[in-house]
Design a protein around this motif. Structure first.
Motif, mmCIF file in Angstrom:
data_model
loop_
_atom_site.group_PDB
_atom_site.id
_atom_site.type_symbol
_atom_site.label_atom_id
_atom_site.label_comp_id
_atom_site.label_asym_id
_atom_site.label_seq_id
_atom_site.Cartn_x
_atom_site.Cartn_y
_atom_site.Cartn_z
ATOM 1 N N TYR A 68 9.825 47.640 49.932
ATOM 2 C CA TYR A 68 10.799 48.708 49.706
ATOM 3 C C TYR A 68 11.420 49.199 51.017
ATOM 4 C CZ TYR A 68 8.734 48.765 45.057
ATOM 5 O OH TYR A 68 8.292 48.394 43.830
ATOM 6 N N PRO A 69 12.201 48.343 51.690
ATOM 7 C CA PRO A 69 12.840 48.762 52.947
ATOM 8 C C PRO A 69 13.886 49.841 52.706
ATOM 9 C CG PRO A 69 13.759 46.685 52.194
ATOM 10 C CD PRO A 69 12.596 46.977 51.294
ATOM 11 N N ILE A 70 14.240 50.542 53.755
ATOM 12 C CA ILE A 70 15.337 51.499 53.689
ATOM 13 C C ILE A 70 16.637 50.726 53.534
ATOM 14 C CG2 ILE A 70 16.625 53.242 54.997
ATOM 15 C CD1 ILE A 70 13.964 54.005 56.306
ATOM 16 N N ALA A 71 17.426 51.088 52.535
ATOM 17 C CA ALA A 71 18.680 50.389 52.260
ATOM 18 C C ALA A 71 19.856 51.279 52.626
ATOM 19 C CB ALA A 71 18.762 49.995 50.783
ATOM 20 N N GLY A 72 20.923 50.658 53.077
ATOM 21 C CA GLY A 72 22.128 51.411 53.414
ATOM 22 C C GLY A 72 23.355 50.551 53.218
ATOM 23 N N HIS A 73 24.491 51.223 53.076
ATOM 24 C CA HIS A 73 25.754 50.502 52.896
ATOM 25 C C HIS A 73 26.732 50.971 53.955
ATOM 26 C CE1 HIS A 73 29.046 48.371 51.153
ATOM 27 N NE2 HIS A 73 29.713 49.463 50.874
ATOM 28 N N TRP A 74 27.122 50.033 54.839
ATOM 29 C CA TRP A 74 28.101 50.297 55.881
ATOM 30 C C TRP A 74 29.333 49.439 55.596
ATOM 31 C CZ3 TRP A 74 24.631 49.761 60.898
ATOM 32 C CH2 TRP A 74 23.664 50.783 60.889
ATOM 33 N N GLY A 75 29.966 49.669 54.477
ATOM 34 C CA GLY A 75 31.064 48.817 54.034
ATOM 35 C C GLY A 75 32.262 48.826 54.980
ATOM 36 N N LEU A 76 32.730 47.629 55.321
ATOM 37 C CA LEU A 76 33.903 47.462 56.177
ATOM 38 C C LEU A 76 34.854 46.454 55.542
ATOM 39 C CD1 LEU A 76 32.197 47.101 59.683
ATOM 40 C CD2 LEU A 76 33.372 49.113 58.799
ATOM 41 N N PRO A 77 36.165 46.601 55.766
ATOM 42 C CA PRO A 77 37.115 45.612 55.255
ATOM 43 C C PRO A 77 36.839 44.236 55.855
ATOM 44 C CG PRO A 77 38.249 47.594 56.015
ATOM 45 C CD PRO A 77 36.832 47.705 56.480
ATOM 46 N N ASP A 78 37.168 43.206 55.104
ATOM 47 C CA ASP A 78 36.963 41.840 55.570
ATOM 48 C C ASP A 78 38.018 41.501 56.620
ATOM 49 O OD1 ASP A 78 36.444 39.199 55.964
ATOM 50 O OD2 ASP A 78 36.751 38.583 53.878
ATOM 51 N N PRO A 79 37.625 41.254 57.877
ATOM 52 C CA PRO A 79 38.634 40.950 58.899
ATOM 53 C C PRO A 79 39.378 39.647 58.618
ATOM 54 C CG PRO A 79 36.428 40.517 59.745
ATOM 55 C CD PRO A 79 36.256 41.211 58.421
ATOM 56 N N VAL A 80 38.738 38.729 57.892
ATOM 57 C CA VAL A 80 39.422 37.481 57.537
ATOM 58 C C VAL A 80 40.613 37.774 56.638
ATOM 59 C CG1 VAL A 80 39.188 35.226 56.438
ATOM 60 C CG2 VAL A 80 37.293 36.170 57.776
ATOM 61 N N GLY A 81 40.405 38.632 55.656
ATOM 62 C CA GLY A 81 41.488 38.979 54.748
ATOM 63 C C GLY A 81 42.545 39.854 55.378
ATOM 64 N N ASN A 82 42.162 40.580 56.433
ATOM 65 C CA ASN A 82 43.105 41.485 57.095
ATOM 66 C C ASN A 82 43.813 40.853 58.283
ATOM 67 O OD1 ASN A 82 42.659 43.607 55.358
ATOM 68 N ND2 ASN A 82 41.022 44.485 56.586
ATOM 69 N N GLN A 83 43.510 39.601 58.561
ATOM 70 C CA GLN A 83 44.164 38.913 59.670
ATOM 71 C C GLN A 83 45.490 38.353 59.161
ATOM 72 O OE1 GLN A 83 43.363 39.198 62.640
ATOM 73 N NE2 GLN A 83 43.231 37.318 63.827
ATOM 74 N N ALA A 84 46.574 39.045 59.465
ATOM 75 C CA ALA A 84 47.880 38.669 58.930
ATOM 76 C C ALA A 84 48.330 37.298 59.413
ATOM 77 C CB ALA A 84 48.920 39.728 59.298
ATOM 78 N N SER A 85 47.980 36.940 60.646
ATOM 79 C CA SER A 85 48.371 35.658 61.212
ATOM 80 C C SER A 85 47.300 35.210 62.190
ATOM 81 C CB SER A 85 49.727 35.778 61.925
ATOM 82 O OG SER A 85 49.626 36.683 63.008
#
Length: 276
Positions: free
Chosen positions: A213-230
């Motif tokens: 039962y480890p301590i769980a956490g969510h540090w959600g970040l946008p996917d840089p692959v999807g946000n790389q316009a070019s």
């Protein structure tokens, strides 16, 4: 919690889809999620989800806040705590043979035994965000922690742009590879003290409870692959992701883990996910 209130909540959770929505939101707690994201994760129609969210809000298990034009739904942790306490202490009469063993410990006890604490970062592809977090904790932690990373649907290899940004910041890239989450669910895998998801998709995955039962956490970040316009040689999306993860890892390393109990540490981990 009174029996009338408890019975109303049980009736609402008695519907399989509503229970699925509540379980999903618990994985993101205390963060909220937008209805469009919830519907996508669970494969529910928007109008059907709206009815389920309305019922969950009316029960007090979920609350809704507005941020700009968007609505965010999140678990009301006080009501959830009261419901669990009602089941365990009132209905269950606190019988120890009915209670799962979930140790509330001082994490400092682990360090006192002479071992580093194990931290697993999870994202969907294990190619960028979780790889970056693993490297940052490994290099900035100076031996206090053992850092690992994995993916729910891992790529064949780490993302080249992510590796380039890490290299530019002086990190050693040797040994880095994309791995499936199952590697760390095997019986002979290291037992984790912290499991941190860094993307919403991985947080929504249904996986068995972790050993210990480890301590769980969510540090959600946008996917840089999807946000790389070019294919920009400077990799701006990956640079931004690296900087954000570095702030979070530095905040994590600043925590007095030897002085905090598990409940206090959970609150601090949640705060890092929101603020850092």
């Amino acid at each position: 919690m009174e029996i009338k209130n408890a019975s109303q909540i049980f009736a609402i959770l008695g519907h399989a889809d509503r229970l699925s929505v509540f379980r999903l939101l618990m994985r993101f707690a205390p963060h909220g999620q937008r209805p469009t994201e919830i519907a996508l994760m669970l494969g529910l129609k928007q109008n059907t989800l709206s009815h389920h969210l309305r019922d969950l809000v009316s029960s007090g298990l979920v609350h809704v806040t507005r941020q700009g034009r968007a609505l965010y739904y999140a678990v009301d942790l006080q009501t959830a705590e009261a419901l669990v306490a009602y089941l365990a202490l009132d209905v269950g009469r606190a019988r120890p043979d009915l209670m799962p063993v979930v140790p509330v410990r001082r994490t400092g006890m682990l360090q006192d035994k002479g071992r580093s604490l194990n931290v697993l970062f999870i994202c969907s592809g294990n190619s960028a965000r979780s790889i970056m977090a693993e490297v940052l904790l490994r290099d900035l932690g100076a031996g206090r922690f053992r850092a690992f990373s994995a993916g729910t649907a891992p790529a064949r290899s780490p993302n080249a742009a992510a590796l380039d940004v890490l290299a530019r910041n002086g990190h050693d890239l040797s040994g880095l590879r994309s791995k499936h989450l199952q590697v760390f669910q095997a019986a002979d895998a290291p037992q984790m003290d912290f499991v941190l998801t860094v993307c919403d998709r991985s947080a929504a995955e249904d996986c068995p409870p972790w050993r210990g039962y480890p301590i769980a956490g969510h540090w959600g970040l946008p996917d840089p692959v999807g946000n790389q316009a070019s294919p920009d040689a400077d990799h701006p999306a990956f640079v931004q992701t690296y900087a954000c993860l570095r702030r979070k890892v530095e905040a994590f390393l600043a925590l007095p883990v030897t002085a905090l109990d598990q409940l206090s540490l959970q609150t601090r981990i949640d705060a890092i996910g929101v603020d850092a």
